[in-house]
Design a protein around this motif. Sequence first.
Motif, short mmCIF file in Angstrom:
data_model
loop_
_atom_site.label_atom_id
_atom_site.label_comp_id
_atom_site.label_asym_id
_atom_site.label_seq_id
_atom_site.Cartn_x
_atom_site.Cartn_y
_atom_site.Cartn_z
N GLU A 38 0.85 -1.20 0.00
CA GLU A 38 0.00 0.00 0.00
C GLU A 38 0.88 1.24 0.00
O GLU A 38 1.90 1.29 0.69
CB GLU A 38 -0.88 0.02 1.24
CG GLU A 38 -1.92 1.12 1.26
CD GLU A 38 -3.24 0.72 0.62
OE1 GLU A 38 -3.80 1.55 -0.13
OE2 GLU A 38 -3.70 -0.40 0.86
N ILE A 39 0.49 2.24 -0.79
CA ILE A 39 1.15 3.54 -0.76
C ILE A 39 0.07 4.62 -0.67
O ILE A 39 -0.91 4.59 -1.41
CB ILE A 39 2.07 3.76 -1.98
CG1 ILE A 39 2.76 5.14 -1.90
CG2 ILE A 39 1.31 3.61 -3.29
CD1 ILE A 39 3.85 5.35 -2.94
N LEU A 40 0.24 5.54 0.26
CA LEU A 40 -0.70 6.65 0.46
C LEU A 40 0.07 7.96 0.44
O LEU A 40 1.20 8.03 0.96
CB LEU A 40 -1.42 6.51 1.82
CG LEU A 40 -2.20 5.22 2.08
CD1 LEU A 40 -2.67 5.19 3.53
CD2 LEU A 40 -3.37 5.10 1.12
N TYR A 41 -0.52 8.98 -0.14
CA TYR A 41 0.06 10.32 -0.04
C TYR A 41 -0.52 10.96 1.21
O TYR A 41 -1.71 11.27 1.27
CB TYR A 41 -0.25 11.16 -1.28
CG TYR A 41 0.58 12.42 -1.35
CD1 TYR A 41 1.79 12.42 -2.04
CD2 TYR A 41 0.19 13.58 -0.71
CE1 TYR A 41 2.58 13.56 -2.09
CE2 TYR A 41 0.96 14.73 -0.75
CZ TYR A 41 2.16 14.71 -1.44
OH TYR A 41 2.94 15.83 -1.47
N GLY A 42 0.32 11.13 2.23
CA GLY A 42 -0.15 11.57 3.53
C GLY A 42 -0.38 13.07 3.62
O GLY A 42 0.11 13.85 2.78
N PRO A 43 -1.10 13.50 4.65
CA PRO A 43 -1.34 14.93 4.86
C PRO A 43 -0.07 15.70 5.21
O PRO A 43 -0.06 16.93 5.18
CB PRO A 43 -2.34 14.95 6.01
CG PRO A 43 -2.11 13.66 6.73
CD PRO A 43 -1.74 12.67 5.69
N GLU A 357 -9.88 13.11 -9.99
CA GLU A 357 -10.98 14.07 -10.17
C GLU A 357 -10.47 15.51 -10.17
O GLU A 357 -11.26 16.44 -10.00
CB GLU A 357 -12.02 13.89 -9.07
CG GLU A 357 -12.68 12.52 -9.06
CD GLU A 357 -13.71 12.36 -7.97
OE1 GLU A 357 -14.91 12.44 -8.26
OE2 GLU A 357 -13.31 12.13 -6.80
N ASN A 358 -9.18 15.71 -10.36
CA ASN A 358 -8.58 17.03 -10.31
C ASN A 358 -8.82 17.77 -11.63
O ASN A 358 -8.34 17.35 -12.68
CB ASN A 358 -7.08 16.92 -10.03
CG ASN A 358 -6.46 18.23 -9.63
OD1 ASN A 358 -6.70 19.25 -10.25
ND2 ASN A 358 -5.65 18.21 -8.58
N THR A 359 -9.57 18.86 -11.58
CA THR A 359 -9.91 19.60 -12.80
C THR A 359 -8.77 20.49 -13.29
O THR A 359 -8.83 21.03 -14.40
CB THR A 359 -11.16 20.47 -12.58
OG1 THR A 359 -10.92 21.37 -11.49
CG2 THR A 359 -12.36 19.58 -12.26
N GLU A 360 -7.73 20.66 -12.46
CA GLU A 360 -6.61 21.51 -12.84
C GLU A 360 -5.32 20.71 -12.96
O GLU A 360 -4.23 21.27 -12.93
CB GLU A 360 -6.43 22.63 -11.80
CG GLU A 360 -7.65 23.55 -11.69
CD GLU A 360 -7.46 24.65 -10.67
OE1 GLU A 360 -6.39 24.67 -10.02
OE2 GLU A 360 -8.37 25.50 -10.54
N GLY A 361 -5.43 19.40 -13.11
CA GLY A 361 -4.26 18.55 -13.21
C GLY A 361 -3.84 18.33 -14.65
O GLY A 361 -3.51 19.27 -15.38
N VAL A 409 -1.80 9.49 -5.73
CA VAL A 409 -1.89 10.69 -6.54
C VAL A 409 -1.57 11.91 -5.68
O VAL A 409 -2.14 12.08 -4.59
CB VAL A 409 -3.29 10.84 -7.16
CG1 VAL A 409 -3.36 12.09 -8.05
CG2 VAL A 409 -3.66 9.59 -7.97
N HIS A 410 -0.67 12.76 -6.16
CA HIS A 410 -0.35 14.01 -5.47
C HIS A 410 -1.58 14.93 -5.53
O HIS A 410 -2.32 14.93 -6.52
CB HIS A 410 0.84 14.68 -6.16
CG HIS A 410 1.43 15.83 -5.41
ND1 HIS A 410 0.81 17.06 -5.33
CD2 HIS A 410 2.59 15.94 -4.70
CE1 HIS A 410 1.55 17.88 -4.62
NE2 HIS A 410 2.63 17.23 -4.22
N PRO A 411 -1.83 15.75 -4.50
CA PRO A 411 -2.98 16.66 -4.53
C PRO A 411 -3.00 17.61 -5.71
O PRO A 411 -4.08 18.09 -6.10
CB PRO A 411 -2.86 17.42 -3.20
CG PRO A 411 -2.12 16.48 -2.30
CD PRO A 411 -1.16 15.76 -3.18
N ASN A 412 -1.83 17.89 -6.32
CA ASN A 412 -1.83 18.80 -7.47
C ASN A 412 -2.35 18.16 -8.75
O ASN A 412 -2.55 18.83 -9.76
CB ASN A 412 -0.43 19.39 -7.71
CG ASN A 412 0.61 18.34 -8.11
OD1 ASN A 412 0.28 17.26 -8.57
ND2 ASN A 412 1.88 18.69 -7.94
#
Length: 539
Positions: A38-43, A357-361, A409-412
């Motif tokens: 498992e890999i998660l992008y953490g806060p 679902e990132n509209t600016e990615g 997935v990175h938040p950006n």
Amino acid sequence: MRSGILLFLLIIYTQSFAQEHFEMKQIIENHDLADPWEILYGPDNWLWITQRTSKTIVRIDPQTGNRDYLVGIASAYQASTQDGLLGMTLHPDLGKGLDNDYVYVSHSYFDEMRKQKLVRYTYTLNGADGSLGDPVDLLTDLPASNDHNSGRLKFGSDDKLYYTIGDQGKNQFDNVCLEIMAQALPTQQEVDNQDWHTYQGKVLRLNTDGSIPDDNPIIDGVASHVYSYGHRNPQGLVFAADGTLFSAEHGPKSDDELNRIVAGKNYGWPHVAGYQDDQAYAYCNWSSADNCGGFDDYSCPISAEITEESEWSHDDFMPPIKTFYTVEDDYDFIDQSCDVKFICWPTVAPSSIDIYENTEGVPGWGRSVLIVSLKLGRVFRQPIDEQGNAVGEAMEYWDTQNRYRDMAVHPNGQEFYVITDNRGQTSGPSSSNTDDLENPGTILHFKYREFALTTDETPVDTQMMQIHPNPAYDKANITFSSTINGLSKEIKILSLQGKTLYHQEDIFAKYESPCLKPGVYLVQLEVGGVVQTERLVVR
């Protein structure tokens, strides 16, 4: 505990199946991870990773490769390729000062027999050093096996935990004489006795203390942890922002599934694989055979019960929203040119999924499910509409000679992190069957970069070719857009596993395919560095 790791190997990687362009770099060295699951992008902007065989959880700084050891779980039991330390999810309030710094994990353990449990840990941070402690068992005595444990764990927006358990690999290989229990449901007495043995082939939903939610579906008159059932090996699980739950599931020899998970629904296994269409699958119940044993993927014992998909029915049956791939009933699964037969089957081996679902990615991506492939070493992007239905064909990205296990997935929305298996078979971009992996046991970072593809200062039409008829009967004609008239074209016809079957360069006029046997193919056109791929069905 932190350690410095050299950031190295910067590769400019231009993807060969879609128009978008990405830059790839390897964040840590090969085999720095021990069978990551498992890999998660953490806060905290670090990557949180479970390692199945070392039974440890680490954080890794994606910028530097620095590692922070969080915990080792000595009680985790690992003796096969699909057990050990598996799923992990973070409480949404972690790091916000709300006293919910919880990390939830799953792992197998041994107590007279192999079992699974879900455990909650508390995260503490001392300077730059993090640690996980104070473990609390939430749900124990869950079924576990040497195969098909699944083991994906997610935290829902409803403050519930969701967990996948596979069918335990029954009815095949070493477990061939054990009956699949994906359709079995718990009785009230079993629930009262905390007997969870029927939780095989299920998606579970539980409160954060491990108890059964009051609003869980009542199935066959009983409320339990079971949220959905009839699953084979659902190793992918992800929520969209609107709460829609998607799962990816390994099929037998065809029909890997992308499912939309709905409370109380039955997903058909083992009676149905993919769509209920009587195509290339019938349920052979090996456990019913006289003198059961000697499993064979390509035959069924004469004395065994065998049923076509259409012979089974259920009011709550829910078909997949997409398969990878459905083939005709007479499809030949035995490819004599393929040394490792399963590599050449019409499947992708979906080891995990993520939501985009990132509209600016990445321009043009829109709402999509990202499906990670083990045996093909690539990621599939399947567009999804607002109702959660699959739209059009999946696009393929980032093909390397590896086995991809999970991604974050990175938040950006422009950076993606993929963890790779340490060993195993893949086909990758070479289309060969090999266990010589390029980047085993590491993290690959893919970053979108702006790149304008032009020909004589004029943008190339992304719909460069049309195939007709499609479906075809032995041959198909390929015509080209007027925007690429006069340009040299290169055509490849590939198997679903990426193996090149036919290749022709310097095409200027329309192209007629060679005679093709019934099946599903990929037709790939390249013009001036731009690639378009379409699926061709031959009946």
